[in-house]
Scaffold this active site. Structure first.
Site, PDB file in Angstrom:
ATOM      1  N   LYS A  24     -10.351   5.890   3.615  1.00 63.12           N
ATOM      2  CA  LYS A  24      -8.936   6.280   3.569  1.00 63.12           C
ATOM      3  C   LYS A  24      -8.579   6.923   2.223  1.00 63.12           C
ATOM      4  O   LYS A  24      -7.984   8.000   2.183  1.00 63.12           O
ATOM      5  CB  LYS A  24      -8.053   5.055   3.794  1.00 63.12           C
ATOM      6  CG  LYS A  24      -6.619   5.234   3.324  1.00 63.12           C
ATOM      7  CD  LYS A  24      -5.848   3.921   3.390  1.00 63.12           C
ATOM      8  CE  LYS A  24      -4.566   3.949   2.621  1.00 63.12           C
ATOM      9  NZ  LYS A  24      -4.684   3.691   1.192  1.00 63.12           N
ATOM     10  N   ASN A  25      -8.945   6.254   1.128  1.00 65.53           N
ATOM     11  CA  ASN A  25      -8.462   6.747  -0.165  1.00 65.53           C
ATOM     12  C   ASN A  25      -9.177   8.017  -0.620  1.00 65.53           C
ATOM     13  O   ASN A  25      -8.757   8.658  -1.576  1.00 65.53           O
ATOM     14  CB  ASN A  25      -8.531   5.646  -1.228  1.00 65.53           C
ATOM     15  CG  ASN A  25      -7.443   4.605  -0.979  1.00 65.53           C
ATOM     16  OD1 ASN A  25      -6.498   4.855  -0.226  1.00 65.53           O
ATOM     17  ND2 ASN A  25      -7.569   3.442  -1.602  1.00 65.53           N
ATOM     18  N   ARG A  95       1.663   6.892  -0.439  1.00 67.88           N
ATOM     19  CA  ARG A  95       1.516   7.095  -1.875  1.00 67.88           C
ATOM     20  C   ARG A  95       0.804   8.423  -2.164  1.00 67.88           C
ATOM     21  O   ARG A  95       1.140   9.157  -3.085  1.00 67.88           O
ATOM     22  CB  ARG A  95       0.673   5.933  -2.408  1.00 67.88           C
ATOM     23  CG  ARG A  95       0.403   5.981  -3.856  1.00 67.88           C
ATOM     24  CD  ARG A  95       1.347   5.086  -4.588  1.00 67.88           C
ATOM     25  NE  ARG A  95       1.325   5.312  -6.008  1.00 67.88           N
ATOM     26  CZ  ARG A  95       2.416   5.425  -6.719  1.00 67.88           C
ATOM     27  NH1 ARG A  95       3.598   5.359  -6.155  1.00 67.88           N
ATOM     28  NH2 ARG A  95       2.339   5.598  -8.015  1.00 67.88           N
ATOM     29  N   CYS A 119       2.507   1.484  -0.586  1.00 65.98           N
ATOM     30  CA  CYS A 119       2.641   0.030  -0.542  1.00 65.98           C
ATOM     31  C   CYS A 119       3.447  -0.502  -1.725  1.00 65.98           C
ATOM     32  O   CYS A 119       3.256  -0.051  -2.852  1.00 65.98           O
ATOM     33  CB  CYS A 119       1.248  -0.604  -0.554  1.00 65.98           C
ATOM     34  SG  CYS A 119       0.346  -0.369   0.976  1.00 65.98           S
ATOM     35  N   ARG A 124       4.798   1.351  -9.756  1.00 69.37           N
ATOM     36  CA  ARG A 124       3.658   2.277  -9.617  1.00 69.37           C
ATOM     37  C   ARG A 124       4.062   3.633 -10.191  1.00 69.37           C
ATOM     38  O   ARG A 124       4.329   4.586  -9.468  1.00 69.37           O
ATOM     39  CB  ARG A 124       3.241   2.411  -8.146  1.00 69.37           C
ATOM     40  CG  ARG A 124       2.769   1.104  -7.544  1.00 69.37           C
ATOM     41  CD  ARG A 124       2.298   1.252  -6.121  1.00 69.37           C
ATOM     42  NE  ARG A 124       0.981   1.865  -6.022  1.00 69.37           N
ATOM     43  CZ  ARG A 124       0.377   2.134  -4.871  1.00 69.37           C
ATOM     44  NH1 ARG A 124       0.956   1.849  -3.735  1.00 69.37           N
ATOM     45  NH2 ARG A 124      -0.818   2.704  -4.852  1.00 69.37           N
ATOM     46  N   PRO A 125       4.124   3.721 -11.534  1.00 74.10           N
ATOM     47  CA  PRO A 125       4.563   4.966 -12.157  1.00 74.10           C
ATOM     48  C   PRO A 125       3.571   6.109 -11.930  1.00 74.10           C
ATOM     49  O   PRO A 125       2.407   5.857 -11.611  1.00 74.10           O
ATOM     50  CB  PRO A 125       4.643   4.611 -13.651  1.00 74.10           C
ATOM     51  CG  PRO A 125       3.751   3.432 -13.828  1.00 74.10           C
ATOM     52  CD  PRO A 125       3.734   2.696 -12.524  1.00 74.10           C
ATOM     53  N   ILE A 126       4.048   7.350 -12.098  1.00 70.55           N
ATOM     54  CA  ILE A 126       3.119   8.495 -12.026  1.00 70.55           C
ATOM     55  C   ILE A 126       3.170   9.298 -13.328  1.00 70.55           C
ATOM     56  O   ILE A 126       2.912  10.492 -13.346  1.00 70.55           O
ATOM     57  CB  ILE A 126       3.393   9.404 -10.802  1.00 70.55           C
ATOM     58  CG1 ILE A 126       4.838   9.889 -10.757  1.00 70.55           C
ATOM     59  CG2 ILE A 126       3.020   8.708  -9.504  1.00 70.55           C
ATOM     60  CD1 ILE A 126       5.021  11.080  -9.802  1.00 70.55           C
ATOM     61  N   ASP A 307      -7.873  -3.872  -4.114  1.00 72.30           N
ATOM     62  CA  ASP A 307      -7.595  -3.761  -2.677  1.00 72.30           C
ATOM     63  C   ASP A 307      -8.283  -4.852  -1.860  1.00 72.30           C
ATOM     64  O   ASP A 307      -7.998  -5.004  -0.676  1.00 72.30           O
ATOM     65  CB  ASP A 307      -8.054  -2.389  -2.150  1.00 72.30           C
ATOM     66  CG  ASP A 307      -7.252  -1.263  -2.763  1.00 72.30           C
ATOM     67  OD1 ASP A 307      -6.144  -1.518  -3.258  1.00 72.30           O
ATOM     68  OD2 ASP A 307      -7.754  -0.124  -2.760  1.00 72.30           O
ATOM     69  N   ARG A 398      -1.771   2.132   8.884  1.00 72.04           N
ATOM     70  CA  ARG A 398      -1.863   3.204   7.882  1.00 72.04           C
ATOM     71  C   ARG A 398      -3.283   3.328   7.343  1.00 72.04           C
ATOM     72  O   ARG A 398      -3.644   4.393   6.822  1.00 72.04           O
ATOM     73  CB  ARG A 398      -0.922   2.904   6.694  1.00 72.04           C
ATOM     74  CG  ARG A 398       0.513   3.299   6.915  1.00 72.04           C
ATOM     75  CD  ARG A 398       1.261   3.273   5.592  1.00 72.04           C
ATOM     76  NE  ARG A 398       0.452   3.867   4.551  1.00 72.04           N
ATOM     77  CZ  ARG A 398       0.366   3.419   3.304  1.00 72.04           C
ATOM     78  NH1 ARG A 398       1.055   2.377   2.923  1.00 72.04           N
ATOM     79  NH2 ARG A 398      -0.401   4.017   2.428  1.00 72.04           N
TER      80      ARG A 398
HETATM   81  N1  EPU Z   1      -0.551   3.801 -13.519  1.00 69.94           N
HETATM   82  C1  EPU Z   1       0.334   4.168 -14.504  1.00 69.94           C
HETATM   83  N2  EPU Z   1       0.704   5.486 -14.561  1.00 69.94           N
HETATM   84  C2  EPU Z   1       0.234   6.422 -13.708  1.00 69.94           C
HETATM   85  C3  EPU Z   1      -0.664   6.036 -12.706  1.00 69.94           C
HETATM   86  C4  EPU Z   1      -1.046   4.702 -12.639  1.00 69.94           C
HETATM   87  O1  EPU Z   1       0.786   3.354 -15.296  1.00 69.94           O
HETATM   88  O2  EPU Z   1       0.620   7.588 -13.832  1.00 69.94           O
HETATM   89  C5  EPU Z   1      -0.987   2.391 -13.436  1.00 69.94           C
HETATM   90  C6  EPU Z   1      -0.580   1.731 -12.110  1.00 69.94           C
HETATM   91  O3  EPU Z   1       0.726   1.234 -12.155  1.00 69.94           O
HETATM   92  C7  EPU Z   1      -1.636   0.659 -11.968  1.00 69.94           C
HETATM   93  C8  EPU Z   1      -2.881   1.291 -12.601  1.00 69.94           C
HETATM   94  O4  EPU Z   1      -2.398   2.347 -13.431  1.00 69.94           O
HETATM   95  O5  EPU Z   1      -1.267  -0.467 -12.735  1.00 69.94           O
HETATM   96  C9  EPU Z   1      -3.873   1.847 -11.617  1.00 69.94           C
HETATM   97  O6  EPU Z   1      -3.219   2.689 -10.684  1.00 69.94           O
HETATM   98  P1  EPU Z   1      -3.952   3.915  -9.972  1.00 69.94           P
HETATM   99  O7  EPU Z   1      -3.264   5.173 -10.376  1.00 69.94           O
HETATM  100  O8  EPU Z   1      -5.418   3.811 -10.192  1.00 69.94           O
HETATM  101  O9  EPU Z   1      -3.594   3.630  -8.461  1.00 69.94           O
HETATM  102  P2  EPU Z   1      -3.283   4.717  -7.356  1.00 69.94           P
HETATM  103  O10 EPU Z   1      -4.113   5.924  -7.599  1.00 69.94           O
HETATM  104  O11 EPU Z   1      -1.827   4.908  -7.186  1.00 69.94           O
HETATM  105  C10 EPU Z   1      -5.212   4.028  -5.765  1.00 69.94           C
HETATM  106  C11 EPU Z   1      -5.326   3.577  -4.349  1.00 69.94           C
HETATM  107  C12 EPU Z   1      -4.825   2.157  -4.202  1.00 69.94           C
HETATM  108  C13 EPU Z   1      -5.610   1.258  -5.139  1.00 69.94           C
HETATM  109  C14 EPU Z   1      -5.532   1.786  -6.574  1.00 69.94           C
HETATM  110  C15 EPU Z   1      -6.400   1.013  -7.555  1.00 69.94           C
HETATM  111  C16 EPU Z   1      -4.972   5.649  -3.164  1.00 69.94           C
HETATM  112  C17 EPU Z   1      -4.103   6.465  -2.299  1.00 69.94           C
HETATM  113  N3  EPU Z   1      -4.509   4.457  -3.514  1.00 69.94           N
HETATM  114  O12 EPU Z   1      -3.833   3.966  -6.078  1.00 69.94           O
HETATM  115  O13 EPU Z   1      -5.086   1.793  -2.864  1.00 69.94           O
HETATM  116  O14 EPU Z   1      -5.086  -0.050  -5.098  1.00 69.94           O
HETATM  117  O15 EPU Z   1      -5.978   3.160  -6.606  1.00 69.94           O
HETATM  118  O16 EPU Z   1      -7.722   1.042  -7.158  1.00 69.94           O
HETATM  119  O17 EPU Z   1      -6.086   6.043  -3.507  1.00 69.94           O
HETATM  120  C18 EPU Z   1      -4.763   0.621  -0.861  1.00 69.94           C
HETATM  121  O18 EPU Z   1      -5.670   1.310  -0.376  1.00 69.94           O
HETATM  122  O19 EPU Z   1      -4.281  -0.391  -0.285  1.00 69.94           O
HETATM  123  C19 EPU Z   1      -4.221   0.996  -2.169  1.00 69.94           C
HETATM  124  C20 EPU Z   1      -3.045   0.559  -2.612  1.00 69.94           C
END
Ligand code: EPU
Length: 422
Positions: A24-25, A95, A119, A124-126, A307, A398
């Site tokens: 999925k991811n 997301r 989720c 979950r900042p970007i 996860d 999902r």
């Molecule tokens: N973070 C920031 N700023 C950013 C981005 C992230 O502070 O700009 C922080 C997040 O708040 C978190 C950490 O960095 O504390 C890691 O977040 P990451 O960006 O790695 O997560 P993500 O890319 O949003 C993906 C997966 C998630 C999985 C996480 C961690 C996708 C679509 N989602 O999320 O998957 O938990 O990596 O491995 O790839 C799931 O599949 O259930 C799921 C939530």
């Protein structure tokens, strides 16, 4: 119209084979990245059959991109893509819609898009995505809940991420593929999905090196083109079934896995006392008579995946002592705890940790707050005495291909039911 629930009557032993679907991811990044092919068709093979894939296809359709999904093969033709603002509702249902930012910025130099949803795991900042796009020369603003990203041209840059982020690493790899000159991404995430996306980009004509290490170097190219790509298996779906096998399996085989992707989970299951035989692309699992308590700390890859901490939790009720889970990636990812309490699971959350005490689970009505909480409740249902009814199954759909069918084939007593909406 009624709403669906999943019901499971616990206590069955699971055996036989389950085939793992595409990741999925990875899929949710490969589909947006495909819109960058200005010539030819991108063919993605082995996609999971999940609603996130359909939502992303529909977002591509909004940009006049042709998509054709037959089973697990998706053909994407973006030759006549047109830049349009992307609507809030669809964007907010997942997301990974944030990958449209990187891909649209690379292709059109402009993107207008709602804020990503996904989720509810706490904040979950970007900010790291935005910092990266700005470093490449984009102007990023947030107006009335929509993000505006505009660049006259994208220029390669050196970007050091403040936090290790899967999403920001992939998004910047995508955007920088067509930037002018060289981009160096430092302190990046190393998840297998990142390597998979880099391999798609390279087959589309990009020049991305180092995916899977701490530093990724990208030499920007003028244009990307079509290709055929076979997606990697879903290590989180595989892990979920491996945990189900550890909880209730007898000669239970999980097929189509990459064993190295599973190492942190395999090691933890063995520490619990579970017997696992690992083959080239499968794991065969038999539940032990007794389980030892363990401590688990979630980490970025190759550490124990965040996860999988929710799906692992029900197994820990079976240990003959107190186990502990510490969540370092999303310290608030504990919305399953109240639901497990309803099933008589003795679990206490303290800050970013949970203590799990030996408990006999009982069937109850429970609510999935997010995708992996849903998987946790399903596994709890397999172990519980009586029937567990899981509500909000849209979260589960999902991310898990045919989970009810797959578990049914393995011998679980599980079915979907429609209930009235109120
Ligand atoms: N973070 C920031 N700023 C950013 C981005 C992230 O502070 O700009 C922080 C997040 O708040 C978190 C950490 O960095 O504390 C890691 O977040 P990451 O960006 O790695 O997560 P993500 O890319 O949003 C993906 C997966 C998630 C999985 C996480 C961690 C996708 C679509 N989602 O999320 O998957 O938990 O990596 O491995 O790839 C799931 O599949 O259930 C799921 C939530």
């Amino acid at each position: 119209m009624g709403k669906e629930v999943i019901k499971v009557r616990g206590g069955r032993t699971l055996s036989g084979e389950v085939e793992i679907s595409g990741a999925k991811n990875s899929a949710v990044a490969l589909i947006p990245a495909s819109l960058m092919a200005e010539k030819g068709e991108v063919v993605l093979e082995g996609l999971p059959e999940i609603s996130d894939v359909e939502t992303l296809m529909s977002l591509l359709n909004d940009l006049n991109i042709k998509t054709d999904l037959e089973g697990t093969v998706l053909k994407i033709n973006a030759e006549e893509a047109e830049n349009m603002p992307l609507p809030n509702t669809k964007v907010q249902s997942l997301r990974a819609s944030y990958y449209m930012m990187g891909a649209m910025l690379a292709r059109f130099k402009k993107c207008v898009i709602g804020l990503p949803g996904g989720c509810p795991l706490g904040p979950r900042p970007i900010d790291q995505h935005i910092k990266g796009f700005e470093a490449l020369g984009a102007k990023v603003t947030n107006e009335h809940g929509a993000m505006y990203l505009v660049a006259e041209e994208l220029k390669g840059a050196k970007i050091f991420f403040d936090v290790v982020s899967v999403g920001a690493t992939i998004n910047l790899m995508i955007a920088a593929s067509c930037a002018k000159g060289r981009t160096v991404l430092e302190n990046v995430a190393k998840e297998p999905e990142i390597v998979d996306v880099a391999s798609l980009l390279n087959n589309m004509g990009a020049d991305v090196r180092g995916a899977g290490t701490d530093t990724i170097k990208i030499n920007g190219v003028e244009e990307l083109h079509g290709t055929t790509h076979n997606i990697i298996p879903d290590r989180i779906e595989a892990g979920t079934y491996m945990i189900a096998g550890a909880a209730a399996g007898d000669s239970f085989t999980v097929r189509n896995i990459i064993p190295t992707h599973m190492e942190s989970l395999t090691a933890k299951l063995e520490e619990l006392g579970v017997k696992i035989e690992i083959g080239d692309d499968y794991a065969t699992i038999t539940k032990p008579d007794e389980y030892r308590p363990v401590s688990v700390k979630t980490q970025v890859y190759p550490g124990f995946a965040t996860d999988l901490q929710q799906p692992l939790t029900p197994l820990l009720f079976k240990a003959d002592g107190v186990s502990k889970i510490t969540e370092t990636i999303y310290p608030a990812r504990f919305r399953h705890v109240d639901e497990l309490n309803r099933m008589d699971g003795k679990i206490e959350q303290k800050g970013g940790s949970a203590l799990i005490y030996p408990s006999e689970l009982k069937g109850a009505d429970v609510y999935a707050s997010d995708l992996r909480a849903g998987a946790c409740l399903l596994i709890s249902g397999l172990l519980a005495d009586g029937v567990t009814t899981i509500h909000n199954v849209n979260h589960i759909d999902r991310g898990y291909t045919d989970i009810v069918k797959k578990l049914d084939t393995l011998g679980a007593d599980i079915w979907r039911e429609e209930i009235s909406a109120d």
